[in-house]
Design a protein around this motif. Structure first.
Motif, PDB file in Angstrom:
ATOM      1  N   TYR A  58      13.260 -59.197  79.484  1.00 62.35           N
ATOM      2  CA  TYR A  58      14.032 -59.116  80.734  1.00 62.35           C
ATOM      3  C   TYR A  58      14.518 -60.499  81.155  1.00 62.35           C
ATOM      4  N   ASP A  59      13.665 -61.508  81.009  1.00 62.29           N
ATOM      5  CA  ASP A  59      14.097 -62.874  81.338  1.00 62.29           C
ATOM      6  C   ASP A  59      15.276 -63.299  80.471  1.00 62.29           C
ATOM      7  N   GLU A  65      22.957 -62.974  81.092  1.00 62.59           N
ATOM      8  CA  GLU A  65      23.919 -62.461  82.056  1.00 62.59           C
ATOM      9  C   GLU A  65      24.536 -63.580  82.895  1.00 62.59           C
ATOM     10  N   LYS A  66      23.829 -64.647  83.120  1.00 60.72           N
ATOM     11  CA  LYS A  66      24.383 -65.757  83.891  1.00 60.72           C
ATOM     12  C   LYS A  66      25.605 -66.355  83.207  1.00 60.72           C
ATOM     13  N   VAL A  72      25.832 -58.429  78.369  1.00 63.67           N
ATOM     14  CA  VAL A  72      24.742 -57.604  78.892  1.00 63.67           C
ATOM     15  C   VAL A  72      25.270 -56.228  79.278  1.00 63.67           C
ATOM     16  N   GLU A  73      26.401 -56.200  79.955  1.00 64.08           N
ATOM     17  CA  GLU A  73      26.957 -54.924  80.409  1.00 64.08           C
ATOM     18  C   GLU A  73      27.249 -53.996  79.245  1.00 64.08           C
ATOM     19  N   SER A  74      27.761 -54.550  78.142  1.00 70.20           N
ATOM     20  CA  SER A  74      28.168 -53.710  77.019  1.00 70.20           C
ATOM     21  C   SER A  74      26.975 -52.987  76.394  1.00 70.20           C
ATOM     22  N   VAL A  75      25.838 -53.655  76.304  1.00 74.57           N
ATOM     23  CA  VAL A  75      24.694 -52.979  75.703  1.00 74.57           C
ATOM     24  C   VAL A  75      24.013 -52.043  76.698  1.00 74.57           C
ATOM     25  N   ILE A  76      23.920 -52.422  77.964  1.00 73.70           N
ATOM     26  CA  ILE A  76      23.303 -51.532  78.957  1.00 73.70           C
ATOM     27  C   ILE A  76      24.121 -50.254  79.129  1.00 73.70           C
ATOM     28  N   ALA A 108      18.264 -58.654  72.480  1.00 72.15           N
ATOM     29  CA  ALA A 108      18.769 -59.221  71.229  1.00 72.15           C
ATOM     30  C   ALA A 108      20.260 -58.950  71.076  1.00 72.15           C
ATOM     31  N   VAL A 109      20.697 -57.718  71.380  1.00 76.16           N
ATOM     32  CA  VAL A 109      22.122 -57.389  71.267  1.00 76.16           C
ATOM     33  C   VAL A 109      22.947 -58.240  72.223  1.00 76.16           C
ATOM     34  N   ALA A 110      22.477 -58.376  73.456  1.00 76.91           N
ATOM     35  CA  ALA A 110      23.208 -59.196  74.431  1.00 76.91           C
ATOM     36  C   ALA A 110      23.309 -60.634  73.946  1.00 76.91           C
TER      37      ALA A 110
END
Length: 417
Positions: A58-59, A65-66, A72-76, A108-110
Motif C-alpha cells: 500500500y505504501d 500515485e504521487k 495506479v488508476e489503470s490497475v485499480i 508491482a503493475v503500477a
C-alpha cells in the motif's frame, strides 16, 4: 487514495432512465465505479491490519500515485481487481493468493507502468504470479510470497529469472492480449483467477485461431456500431475495457456482466459479427444499471418471484429491473437495425423485445416496491417503450413476435405453476 462521493445530475439520470445516456453519462458512471474500486482496495488494506507485506504494498501504491496517478488508476480500475477485492472483503481471507497479499501485485503493475525500479513482495501460488491487467509470470516451485525486482525498462527479476513484460508470450511470461479497431482497444483476459467465476471459464486460454475470430468480428461489429448505433458505441468505448472468455451452451453463444467486474463483458467465442454487436447493446445496459444502483437505491427489498418474458424462472424485482433495462437496449438495437435488415429478423426482434420490456415495466410500477427515484427511472423507461410501441412493424413480423411471446409464457406457466 481519497475517494469522493458521487451523485448523478438530474439530466444525466433522466438520459440513463430513458435507456440511453451517451458518453458523458458513461464517464460519470465510470468515475463512480473507479471510486468504488478504490474503496474496496482500502477495505482490503484495513482488513489486513498489520500484515507487513500488505502495508508495504500500500505504501508503494501511495508513493507511485504521487508521481504517476494514472499508473495506479489503470490497475485499480481493472475489472478483475474489483472482483479480487470484493472476494477478500466477503471471505475475510487475508494471507493467501486470494487474500490481501495480492495487493503487492497491484503495486508491482503500477510501478512497472510508472517505470519505477523497486522491490515488492507478491504471492506465487502454483508457481504463477498474476500481474492484473498485464499478464502472468511463471516461476519454479511455488511460494506464499516472493520478491519481485522491477527495473525501469520493464524487466522483472524473480526466482532467478528475468522477463520483460512488454514482450510477447514466452516460456516464463504470458501476457494479456489486446484486440481492437479504429482506436477502440480491449484486453482479452483469459488468465486472471478473478476474471470470472471459475465454474464458467474454459480450461485453457483462447487459441490464436479463436483470438483471430474475436478480432475479426470485433472489427466488423465496431464499424457497424459507429455507423448505426453511435450512442451505444460511445458508451461502449467509455465503459468496456475487457472481454473475458466464458463457456457457452453447445452450439450456442453466451454473454454476461457482473456487478463486481465493472468494465468487463464475459462471452463465449462469437459465431457472427451481429451477435457481438447485439452483445454490446445488451451487456452495456447491465453495466450502466449496475453502476446506477451503486449510487442510487431504486428498489426496496423484495423476495417475490415475477414473470420475466426473457427467463424460464420466476425473478425477484431486482432481476426484473436488470432485465428490463437490458432489453430496452436490445429493443433499441433492433429498432435501428431495421433500416439495414435484408429479411424480417430485426422487425421481429424489435417487436418482441419492446413488448416484453413494456410489459415488465408495468409489473415493476405495480409492485409498490420502487423508491421515489426508482419510480421516476422506470416511468422514463416505460415512456421510451410506449413511443416505440406506436411505431409500425410489418404484420408478418408482428405476428411472429406475438407467437414467440405466447409460446414463452405458456412454457413458463407449465414450468412454474
Amino acid at each position: 487514495m481519497n475517494p469522493r462521493v458521487h451523485r448523478l445530475p438530474d439530466d444525466i439520470l433522466a438520459r440513463l432512465a430513458s435507456g440511453g445516456g451517451g458518453a458523458e453519462a458513461a464517464r460519470q458512471l465510470v468515475a463512480a465505479e473507479r471510486s468504488k474500486h478504490r474503496l474496496l482496495v482500502l477495505g482490503v488494506v484495513r482488513l489486513a491490519g498489520s500484515h507487513p507485506a500488505v502495508g508495504r504494498a500500500y505504501d508503494l501504491l501511495a508513493e507511485v500515485e504521487k508521481h504517476a496517478p494514472r499508473a495506479v488508476e489503470s490497475v485499480i480500475a481493472h475489472p478483475a481487481v474489483g472482483a479480487w477485492a470484493s472476494h477478500v472483503i466477503r471471505s475475510r481471507e487475508t494471507a493467501d493468493f486470494s487474500g490481501s497479499v495480492q495487493l503487492g501485485a497491484l503495486a508491482a503493475v503500477a510501478a512497472i507502468r510508472a517505470c519505477r525500479p523497486v522491490r515488492v513482495e507478491v504471492p506465487a501460488p502454483d508457481g504463477r504470479i498474476m500481474l492484473p491487467s498485464l499478464g502472468e509470470i511463471v516461476i519454479p516451485g511455488k511460494a506464499d510470497l516472493v520478491d519481485l525486482h522491477l527495473h525501469a525498462d520493464g524487466t522483472v527479476e524473480v526466482g532467478g529469472r528475468r522477463v520483460n513484460v512488454h514482450d510477447d508470450e514466452g516460456q516464463f511470461w504470458r501476457p494479456l492480449r489486446r484486440i481492437g479497431v479504429d482506436g477502440f482497444s480491449l484486453w482479452v483476459d483469459d488468465l486472471d483467477p478473478f476474471r470470472w467465476s471459475p465454474d464458467n471459464v474454459p480450461d485453457d486460454r483462447l487459441s490464436t485461431a479463436e483470438l483471430d475470430i474475436w478480432r475479426e468480428y470485433l472489427q466488423v461489429s465496431w464499424q457497424v456500431l459507429k455507423a448505426r448505433h453511435w450512442t451505444l458505441a460511445d458508451e461502449t468505448a467509455e465503459i468496456v475495457s475487457v472481454l473475458t472468455p466464458i463457456t457457452g451452451p453447445e452450439y450456442r453463444m453466451n454473454s454476461a456482466t457482473a456487478r463486481d467486474r465493472f468494465g468487463a463483458i464475459g462471452m463465449s467465442t462469437p459465431h457472427e459479427w451481429r451477435w457481438l454487436a447485439y452483445t454490446f447493446a445488451h451487456e452495456v445496459q447491465h453495466a450502466k444499471l449496475g453502476a446506477v444502483l451503486d449510487i442510487l437505491e431504486l428498489l426496496e427489498p423484495d423476495d417475490g418471484g415475477y414473470y420475466a418474458p426473457w427467463r424460464p424462472d420466476p425473478r425477484p424485482l431486482a432481476g426484473l429491473l436488470q432485465g428490463v433495462y437490458a432489453h430496452v437496449g436490445v429493443a433499441g438495437f433492433w429498432r435501428r437495425e431495421r433500416a439495414h435488415d435484408t429479411d424480417q429478423q430485426a422487425h421481429v426482434e424489435f417487436a418482441h423485445w419492446r413488448q416484453a420490456a413494456y410489459e415488465a415495466t408495468g409489473t415493476l410500477l405495480d409492485s409498490g416496491r420502487l423508491t421515489a427515484p426508482g419510480e421516476r427511472f422506470v416511468t422514463a423507461m416505460r415512456s421510451t417503450l410506449a413511443d416505440w410501441m406506436a411505431e409500425s412493424v410489418p404484420r408478418t413480423a408482428l405476428a411472429a413476435a406475438d407467437e414467440r411471446a405466447a409460446a414463452h409464457r405458456e412454457a413458463w406457466l407449465a414450468r412454474n405453476t
